[in-house]
Design an enzyme around this catalytic site. Structure first.
Site, PDB file in Angstrom:
ATOM      1  N   HIS A 298       1.001  -1.230   0.198  1.00  0.00           N
ATOM      2  CA  HIS A 298       0.032   0.135   0.102  1.00  0.00           C
ATOM      3  C   HIS A 298       0.758   1.269  -0.008  1.00  0.00           C
ATOM      4  O   HIS A 298       1.774   1.308   0.570  1.00  0.00           O
ATOM      5  CB  HIS A 298      -0.880   0.168   1.216  1.00  0.00           C
ATOM      6  CG  HIS A 298      -1.835   1.036   1.275  1.00  0.00           C
ATOM      7  ND1 HIS A 298      -1.891   2.336   1.581  1.00  0.00           N
ATOM      8  CD2 HIS A 298      -3.461   0.809   0.953  1.00  0.00           C
ATOM      9  CE1 HIS A 298      -2.948   3.041   1.459  1.00  0.00           C
ATOM     10  NE2 HIS A 298      -3.856   2.181   0.956  1.00  0.00           N
TER      11      HIS A 298
ATOM     12  N   CYS B 216      -6.182   6.117  12.106  1.00  0.00           N
ATOM     13  CA  CYS B 216      -6.978   7.286  12.197  1.00  0.00           C
ATOM     14  C   CYS B 216      -8.638   7.434  12.880  1.00  0.00           C
ATOM     15  O   CYS B 216      -9.304   6.163  12.660  1.00  0.00           O
ATOM     16  CB  CYS B 216      -7.412   7.364  10.665  1.00  0.00           C
ATOM     17  SG  CYS B 216      -8.376   9.177  10.331  1.00  0.00           S
TER      18      CYS B 216
ATOM     19  N   THR C 126      -2.977   3.758   8.652  1.00  0.00           N
ATOM     20  CA  THR C 126      -4.128   4.671   9.554  1.00  0.00           C
ATOM     21  C   THR C 126      -5.610   3.791   9.396  1.00  0.00           C
ATOM     22  O   THR C 126      -6.388   4.145  10.161  1.00  0.00           O
ATOM     23  CB  THR C 126      -4.228   5.961   8.778  1.00  0.00           C
ATOM     24  OG1 THR C 126      -4.339   5.811   7.226  1.00  0.00           O
ATOM     25  CG2 THR C 126      -3.042   6.820   9.161  1.00  0.00           C
TER      26      THR C 126
ATOM     27  N   GLU D  96       0.451   4.087   1.145  1.00  0.00           N
ATOM     28  CA  GLU D  96       0.636   4.839   2.616  1.00  0.00           C
ATOM     29  C   GLU D  96       2.122   4.166   3.489  1.00  0.00           C
ATOM     30  O   GLU D  96       2.738   4.840   3.778  1.00  0.00           O
ATOM     31  CB  GLU D  96      -0.356   4.698   3.627  1.00  0.00           C
ATOM     32  CG  GLU D  96      -0.179   5.345   4.880  1.00  0.00           C
ATOM     33  CD  GLU D  96      -1.494   5.355   6.015  1.00  0.00           C
ATOM     34  OE1 GLU D  96      -2.700   5.114   5.314  1.00  0.00           O
ATOM     35  OE2 GLU D  96      -1.121   4.977   6.866  1.00  0.00           O
TER      36      GLU D  96
END
Ligand code: SF4
Length: 293
Positions: free
Chosen positions: A131, A206, A178, A133
């Protein structure tokens, strides 16, 4: 049929900010005539990408090799997932204008990885190694630091075991993507703690992700079936689908109303939840179709 919407829907703060910055940049470039690119898909939603394209914002899909791309006078938007410092440095050296739309929450994880690795911590990153991120965050780790990505508790156990064999006294810390689910993150933490009881667990999930997942769980108690509206490439949308699947209730991922399975029209109550990158227009379209519109 009754359609019940999840209590948490719509763009999250990071996605909203990234889209707004892209639209602003397209307006600025309309005057100058310079191209605007996003470094990878700005968000994982085909409808939003098509709409940005109509405003002159092109998605730069293959970001693996930018050496042959002409960048002078272009604008390049860094998406909410962020990019590694080395990729950012390369862009900066190529004469383009950089618009940094990295989500502030992702930026906080990037800077924390840098800090902890410089303090001598061995790092475990919980998430998907492929990914964007995670790739951006890992790029912030000090080059000499131990930093490994683990997708689940089994991988965490194996990685902790192998670190323990070479450095049983290592100072360790755990950070997560997150959008990872809290349960998965907790399980990963427990697996590492068996080897390193003093593991420092950073709170990187998050809150917007947690709230969306909690709202879906509540929704699942009220409906016969649930639609998860969002892009197939979106990690947080896929996590929502996994939560719905765990409940045992019929569920389906829909990028648009065309993806609603035929049998869903036979249920008495259908819920709609949506990923953080799903625009309100897609949710409204799905709701309208379910209601017979
Ligand atoms: S889900 Fe959270 S971390 Fe990800 S872009 Fe949205 S606000 Fe940022």
């Amino acid at each position: 049929m009754e359609v019940i919407l999840s209590g948490v829907l719509g763009f999250c703060m990071g996605v909203r900010r990234a889209v707004e910055l892209a639209v602003e940049e397209s307006q600025r470039s309309a005057d100058s005539g310079f191209p605007v690119y996003t470094f990878g898909s700005l968000i994982h939603n085909p409808k939003v990408l098509a709409s940005l394209k109509s405003c002159g914002v092109e998605t730069w899909q293959d970001t693996s090799d930018i050496s042959s791309v002409k960048l002078e006078n272009c604008s390049v938007i860094i998406r909410a997932h962020g990019i590694s410092p080395s990729a950012e440095k390369e862009l900066a050296g190529r004469g383009c204008r950089i618009v940094d739309a990295t989500c502030p929450k992702v930026k906080a994880s990037q800077l924390r990885v840098k800090e902890l690795s410089q303090e001598g911590y061995s790092l475990f990153l919980a998430g998907d190694a492929e990914h964007a991120e995670i790739k951006s965050i890992i790029g912030y780790a000090d080059a000499s630091a131990f930093c490994t990505v683990v997708a689940n508790a089994d991988e965490a156990k194996n990685a902790a075991d192998s670190l323990y064999k070479t450095n049983s006294g290592a100072k360790t810390a755990l950070l997560g993507q997150t959008t990872i689910s809290q349960d998965e993150y907790d399980n990963i933490g427990e697996a590492i703690k068996k080897y390193f009881p003093n593991l420092k667990i950073e709170k990187t999930i998050c809150a917007a992700t947690n709230e969306r997942q909690k709202a879906l769980r509540e929704l699942l108690t009220k409906v016969d079936a649930v639609i998860i509206a969002g892009g197939r490439e979106s990690a947080n949308t896929r996590h929502l689908l996994a939560i719905a699947q765990e409940s045992g209730k019929p569920c389906a991922l829909a990028e648009s109303s065309a993806d609603i399975p035929e049998n869903f029209y036979t249920y008495k109550t259908v819920g709609i939840s949506a990923g953080a990158s799903t625009p309100d227009s897609v949710i409204a379209e799905i709701e309208k179709r379910l209601c017979g519109g």
